[in-house]
Design an enzyme around this catalytic site. Structure first.
Site, PDB file in Angstrom:
ATOM      1  N   GLY A 134     -34.128 -25.023   3.036  1.00  0.00           N
ATOM      2  CA  GLY A 134     -34.810 -23.914   3.491  1.00  0.00           C
ATOM      3  C   GLY A 134     -36.301 -24.011   3.449  1.00  0.00           C
ATOM      4  O   GLY A 134     -37.308 -24.154   4.518  1.00  0.00           O
ATOM      5  N   SER A 135     -36.847 -24.099   2.302  1.00  0.00           N
ATOM      6  CA  SER A 135     -38.265 -24.133   1.823  1.00  0.00           C
ATOM      7  C   SER A 135     -38.822 -25.412   2.099  1.00  0.00           C
ATOM      8  O   SER A 135     -39.980 -25.302   2.766  1.00  0.00           O
ATOM      9  CB  SER A 135     -38.380 -24.080   0.289  1.00  0.00           C
ATOM     10  N   SER A 152     -28.899 -43.592 -30.374  1.00  0.00           N
ATOM     11  CA  SER A 152     -30.074 -44.732 -30.188  1.00  0.00           C
ATOM     12  C   SER A 152     -30.186 -45.348 -28.786  1.00  0.00           C
ATOM     13  O   SER A 152     -31.247 -45.764 -28.559  1.00  0.00           O
ATOM     14  CB  SER A 152     -29.828 -45.911 -31.222  1.00  0.00           C
ATOM     15  N   MET A 195     -22.225 -19.712 -10.142  1.00  0.00           N
ATOM     16  CA  MET A 195     -22.947 -19.979  -8.966  1.00  0.00           C
ATOM     17  C   MET A 195     -22.519 -21.144  -8.193  1.00  0.00           C
ATOM     18  O   MET A 195     -22.055 -22.148  -8.830  1.00  0.00           O
ATOM     19  CB  MET A 195     -24.344 -19.695  -9.152  1.00  0.00           C
ATOM     20  N   ASP A 226     -28.120 -24.970  -8.006  1.00  0.00           N
ATOM     21  CA  ASP A 226     -26.677 -25.585  -7.236  1.00  0.00           C
ATOM     22  C   ASP A 226     -26.355 -27.067  -7.024  1.00  0.00           C
ATOM     23  O   ASP A 226     -25.315 -27.464  -6.885  1.00  0.00           O
ATOM     24  CB  ASP A 226     -26.457 -24.881  -5.549  1.00  0.00           C
ATOM     25  N   SER A 257     -41.208 -14.860   1.765  1.00  0.00           N
ATOM     26  CA  SER A 257     -42.505 -14.609   2.599  1.00  0.00           C
ATOM     27  C   SER A 257     -42.079 -14.497   4.385  1.00  0.00           C
ATOM     28  O   SER A 257     -41.912 -15.386   4.776  1.00  0.00           O
ATOM     29  CB  SER A 257     -43.557 -15.530   2.551  1.00  0.00           C
ATOM     30  N   ARG A 267     -53.478 -27.339 -35.643  1.00  0.00           N
ATOM     31  CA  ARG A 267     -52.243 -28.055 -36.886  1.00  0.00           C
ATOM     32  C   ARG A 267     -51.711 -29.135 -36.002  1.00  0.00           C
ATOM     33  O   ARG A 267     -51.474 -29.015 -34.815  1.00  0.00           O
ATOM     34  CB  ARG A 267     -51.426 -27.122 -37.183  1.00  0.00           C
TER      35      ARG A 267
END
Length: 793
Positions: free
Chosen positions: A133-134, A542, A221, A179, A102, A578
Site C-alpha cells: 500500500g505504501s 565458517s 501475526m 509478514d 497520513s 575506545r
C-alpha cells in the site's frame, strides 16, 4: 506509509557511482521511512546505508520524519541528514525517523503540499520503505507528479523555473513487513527479526509443555499471509499449522485430533499448533486459537494453553540477517536512483536467493493482489504458487514432514547419517528432516555416532521418527561429531557398509565432510562397498564448504557475534574514545568477520582473502584518530582468526594501543567457541530442515538409477552420484564432489571464489573509507512475469 529500502552493492554500480556521481551536489536524495501501520527491525540499517551511500556520492540527503505526513507538513519534518546522524542505529528496532499514517497524503490536496515541499528543496529522488500500500501510494505520487507541479504553478506556490528543475520524480522502494507478504522478494525487511522473537517464545513454551504434557496453541501475526506461521511450524516441528493461503480440508477437526492423539501415543509429551491470525476455513470462516483450544480440550481432554504473541513480534533488536538485508538494499536503492531516467519505471529492490534484484514496483504489487484474489475465490493451490517458489517449497516440505504417515510398504533401503567436523547449530534440524523424509519414503534410517570413527567402529543403530522429535531447536550435534577423515579407515568403513547393508550416505558437516566425501569417492576404485550414492550437506559456522553460498550454522554464529559486538559498542559509547579489537572464528574464511562487520557497523574487518599490510593497518589507525574528533568516539575492529600469521590479534591490539595513546584506548575480545554454541536461529532451523529433506529425496531418485536389476544391488560410481547439496545464488543445487575440486583451496580450506567478497565494499563505504570500486555485476530491472514466471518467483 514509507519505509527505507535495502540493496546490495554490485561492482559495476560502485564504479559507476564513484566515477560518475562523486561530488554530484545536484543529486538530492530524500530518504523517507513511511509505513501506514507500523515499523520493523532492520529499517534503521536501510536508512543508515541509504544516507551514507548517498553522502558518499556527494549528494545532499534529507530525512522525512513521520512518513508521508512529514512530506505533507514539510518544515522541520524534512531535514538534512549527516554521516553522524545515522550512527548507533544498527541495533535499534523500529525507525528513528518516525512513521505515521497520513490521511492528508491520500488526498490530492495533501499530495500537492508534499510535492511543493520537495520542489522548494529541489528534491527529485525519493527512497521509500513500506508495504504494498505504501509503495503503491509512492507510485501514484510519481505518476501524477507533472500534474501536481502544473497545479502548483497555477496556484502561484512555485515558479515555472522551479517546476522545470523538478520536472520528474524518481522513486525506489524497499519492502518492509514482518509478514513477508510482498511478492517478488524472498524476504522483506523485518521478517527474520520477527521469526527470532517467535522462536524465542516457542523454545520457552516447549520446555513448559514437555514438563506438564501440555498442548500449546501459538497465534502469530499474518492477517493475509501465513509466512511467519509456516516457517515457525517448520522451525519447531509443530504438529499442525493454520495459514490463510491453504485452509484445512473439510473435517479437519477429526484429522487434527487424530494426529495429536497419535503423537501422544508415540511417546511425545507435548503438542504444538501454530495459527496465523488470518487463518480461515474453506468456507471463509475465521479459525481462531480459542476455537482450536476448545476443540482439543473437549475432544481429547488435553491440558491446553493459548499464547497470542501480538506486537512483541514487531519489536526488539534486528537480527544480523535484517541488518545486512537492509544495508544491501539501501545501497542498491541509491544505485537505482542514480541510474534512473524519466522513462524508468518505479522499482523495488528485492532479494532473490543471495542476489539483489530490481523489479518493477507495480508488477510486484499486482502479483501481491493476485494472491489475495486467489484466496478469496478459493483458488488456494494457486495462492501458494503465487507467493513464490520459496513459500511453496516451505509449504511442501512442512506437509511432507508433518502430515504424511510412514508407508506400510518398506523399500528395504538403508540410509545412514553422520555428522563430520566441528558441531554447529542446525545440524540436528538437518538430521531430523532427513530421518523423517527417509521414513516417509519407506527407507530404514541409520544413525552413525561420532563421524567416520563411528562408521569404522560400527557405532551404528536405527533411528526412528520419534527419536528425532524436538531436535530442530537443539544446538550442537546429537549424533556426535569428529574431525577424523576416512582415508585411514577405509577398510573398516567398507566392511561396516557391507555389514549393516548401507545403501546411501548423508554426510552433514563442514570442510572435513567435503574432503571426507571426496576420499570416499576416490576409494570407490578399490572398495566396491563404497559405490553407493553420497550427499554432503554443508554445516559449519565458517561457511567455507565449496558448492554452497551458505552453510547451516553460519547464521547462528553470525548473530552471536553481532549481539556481542552490540554490547561492546554500547560499552565503548559509554566510556568514549575506545576501540575494541574482536577476533572471530572461521579458519581462513573471512565470511563471519565480513558479515558481522557489516551487521555491527565495524570500522574494519581483517580477513585472509583480502591481503593487508602495515600500511593498511596504519590507514585504519589514522581513520580512527579522525573519527575520535567527531561525536562518534568509538571504534570496532574485527579480525578473522587466521587472516595473517604475523599480524595476530595481540599484534594489532598492541599496535592500536601504541598509536592511539592520548587519543583512544583499546580493548580486545576473543569470542572463541561461544560462536559454535547456542540454539539455532530460525534461518538455520529452516535451512537445515529443507536441506535434510531435499537430500533424501535426491538419494531416493539416485538409488533408483543405481539399482542393478540383475543382481538386486546398488552400484554407484559415476561423479554425479556423490554430490554437495548447496545454495547457489537462487536455488538449492546438487554439484558432484569431483567437479568442485578445481574451485577449492585445499591448503587453506576455502573455496577459490566466494560471493560475499563483493559485499565488502559496502562495509568500507559505510565506515566512511574513501575507496574506489571496480565491479562487474549490474542489477538491471527484471520482470516478475517474464523472468520469474506467472507465479511471481
Amino acid at each position: 506509509f514509507l519505509h527505507l529500502f535495502n540493496s546490495t552493492l554490485s561492482p559495476s554500480n560502485s564504479a559507476y557511482l564513484s566515477s560518475t556521481h562523486a561530488g554530484n551536489t545536484d543529486f538530492l536524495l530524500c530518504v523517507s521511512t513511511q509505513n501506514a501501520w507500523s515499523c520493523f527491525p532492520g529499517m534503521n540499517a536501510a536508512v543508515r546505508a541509504t544516507v551514507r551511500v548517498g553522502l558518499y556520492t556527494g549528494a545532499k540527503v534529507y530525512f522525512v520524519h513521520e512518513g508521508y505526513q512529514g512530506l505533507v507538513d514539510g518544515a522541520d519534518n524534512i531535514r538534512l541528514a549527516t554521516w553522524e546522524s545515522v550512527s548507533m542505529m544498527l541495533q535499534l528496532g523500529g525507525t528513528v525517523i518516525g512513521s505515521a499514517r497520513s490521511k492528508d497524503f491520500r488526498t490530492r490536496e495533501g499530495r500537492m503540499k508534499a510535492a511543493g515541499n520537495l520542489v522548494k528543496l529541489g528534491i527529485t529522488n525519493l527512497c521509500v520503505i513500506g508495504g504494498d500500500g505504501s509503495l503503491t501510494g509512492a507510485n501514484e505520487f510519481r505518476t501524477e507528479w507533472s500534474g501536481l507541479l502544473a497545479d502548483l504553478v497555477k496556484a502561484g506556490k512555485i515558479t515555472n523555473e522551479e517546476a522545470k528543475k523538478s520536472s520528474h520524480l524518481n522513486i525506489v522502494g524497499m519492502v518492509g513487513s514482518i509478514d513477508n507478504d510482498f511478492c517478488g522478494t524472498d524476504m522483506t525487511i523485518g521478517t527474520d527479526s520477527a521469526l527470532h522473537r517467535i522462536i524465542e517464545v516457542v523454545d520457552a513454551i516447549t520446555t513448559t509443555a514437555q514438563s506438564h504434557q501440555r498442548t500449546f496453541i501459538l497465534e502469530v501475526m499474518g492477517r493475509h499471509c501465513g509466512y511467519l506461521a509456516l516457517v515457525t511450524a517448520q522451525a519447531c516441528g509443530a504438529d499442525w499449522v493454520f495459514i490463510p493461503e491453504m485452509p484445512p480440508d473439510e473435517g479437519w477437526e477429526d484429522h487434527l485430533c487424530r494426529r495429536l492423539a497419535n503423537q501422544r501415543a508415540r511417546g511425545s509429551r507435548l503438542n504444538v499448533i501454530i495459527v496465523a491470525e488470518g487463518a480461515m476455513s474453506r468456507a471463509g470462516q475465521p479459525i481462531t486459537s480459542e476455537q482450536i483450544k476448545k476443540l482439543v480440550t473437549d475432544r481429547l481432554g488435553f491440558d491446553t494453553r493459548t499464547t497470542v504473541l501480538g506486537h512483541v513480534q514487531r519489536g526488539g533488536t534486528p537480527s544480523a540477517f535484517d541488518r545486512i538485508l537492509g544495508s544491501r538494499m539501501g545501497v542498491e536503492a541509491v544505485m537505482a536512483l542514480l541510474e534512473a531516467t524519466p522513462d524508468t519505471p518505479a522499482c523495488v529492490v528485492s532479494l532473490s536467493g543471495n542476489l539483489a534484484v530490481r523489479l518493477p514496483l507495480m508488477e510486484c504489487v499486482q502479483v501481491t493482489k493476485d494472491v489475495t484474489a486467489a484466496m478469496s475465490q478459493g483458488r488456494f493451490d494457486e495462492a501458494i504458487k503465487l507467493r513464490g517458489k520459496s513459500f511453496e517449497n516451505n509449504w511442501n516440505t512442512y506437509k511432507l514432514l508433518a502430515h504424511i504417515n510412514p508407508p506400510d510398504v518398506k523399500s528395504n533401503i538403508n540410509v545412514a547419517l553422520l555428522n563430520i567436523g566441528a558441531p554447529c547449530a542446525g545440524m540436528n534440524a538437518a538430521v531430523r528432516s532427513a530421518v523423517r523424509m527417509g521414513i516417509i519414503q519407506g527407507h530404514n534410517m541409520l544413525a552413525v555416532h561420532d563421524g567416520f570413527d563411528g562408521l569404522a567402529e560400527g557405532q551404528i543403530e536405527p533411528i526412528t521418527w520419534t527419536s528425532v522429535s524436538g531436535w530442530t531447536g537443539k544446538g550442537g550435534s546429537m549424533l556426535g561429531t569428529k574431525r577424523t577423515l576416512p582415508g585411514k579407515l577405509l577398510e573398516e568403513i567398507s566392511q561396516n557398509i557391507a555389514k549393516f547393508n548401507i545403501h546411501a550416505l548423508v554426510i552433514i558437516g563442514g570442510f572435513e565432510a567435503y574432503v571426507g566425501g571426496l576420499e570416499l569417492v576416490q576409494a570407490r576404485e578399490k572398495y566396491e562397498e563404497i559405490c553407493i550414492p553420497i550427499v554432503v550437506i554443508p554445516a559449519t559456522v565458517s561457511n567455507n564448504v565449496p558448492g554452497s553460498d551458505f552453510s547451516i550454522g553460519a547464521d547462528t554464529a553470525l548473530n552471536t557475534i553481532t549481539s556481542t559486538c552490540d554490547r561492546i559498542k554500547q560499552s565503548a559509547a559509554g566510556t568514549k574514545r575506545r576501540v575494541f579489537i574482536v577476533e572471530t572464528m572461521g579458519g581462513y574464511c573471512g565470511y563471519l568477520a565480513t558479515m558481522a562487520g557489516l551487521a555491527a557497523g565495524a570500522d574494519a574487518a581483517y580477513i585472509f582473502e583480502e591481503k593487508f599490510g602495515i600500511r593498511d593497518l596504519e590507514t585504519n589507525v589514522e581513520h580512527l584518530v579522525e573519527k575520535m574528533k567527531t561525536t562518534v568516539k568509538r571504534g570496532l575492529i574485527l579480525r578473522n582468526e587466521s587472516c595473517n600469521s604475523n599480524y595476530t590479534t595481540d599484534f594489532i591490539f598492541n599496535l592500536y594501543s601504541e598509536e592511539g595513546k592520548g587519543i583512544f584506548d583499546c580493548r580486545k575480545n576473543v569470542l572463541g567457541h561461544m560462536q559454535q554454541g547456542g540454539t539455532p536461529t530460525p534461518f538455520d532451523r529452516n535451512f537445515g530442515t529443507k536441506m535434510g529433506a531435499k537430500s533424501v529425496l535426491w538419494l531416493t531418485e539416485k538409488l533408483k538409477e543405481c539399482y542393478r536389476h540383475g543382481t538386486g544391488r546398488i552400484f554407484a560410481n559415476t561423479p554425479d552420484s556423490a554430490c554437495v547439496l548447496g545454495m547457489k545464488k537462487r536455488a538449492l543445487t546438487f554439484q558432484p564432489l569431483a567437479d568442485l575440486k578445481s574451485d577449492t583451496d585445499f591448503e587453506h580450506r576455502i573455496p577459490k571464489s566466494q560471493w560475499w567478497l563483493k559485499i565488502r565494499p559496502i562495509m568500507k563505504i559505510l565506515a566512511k573509507y574513501d575507496i574506489k570500486l571496480d565491479t562487474s555485476e549490474h542489477a538491471d530491472i527484471e520482470h516478475v512475469i517474464k523472468k520469474r514466471g506467472p507465479l511471481g518467483k
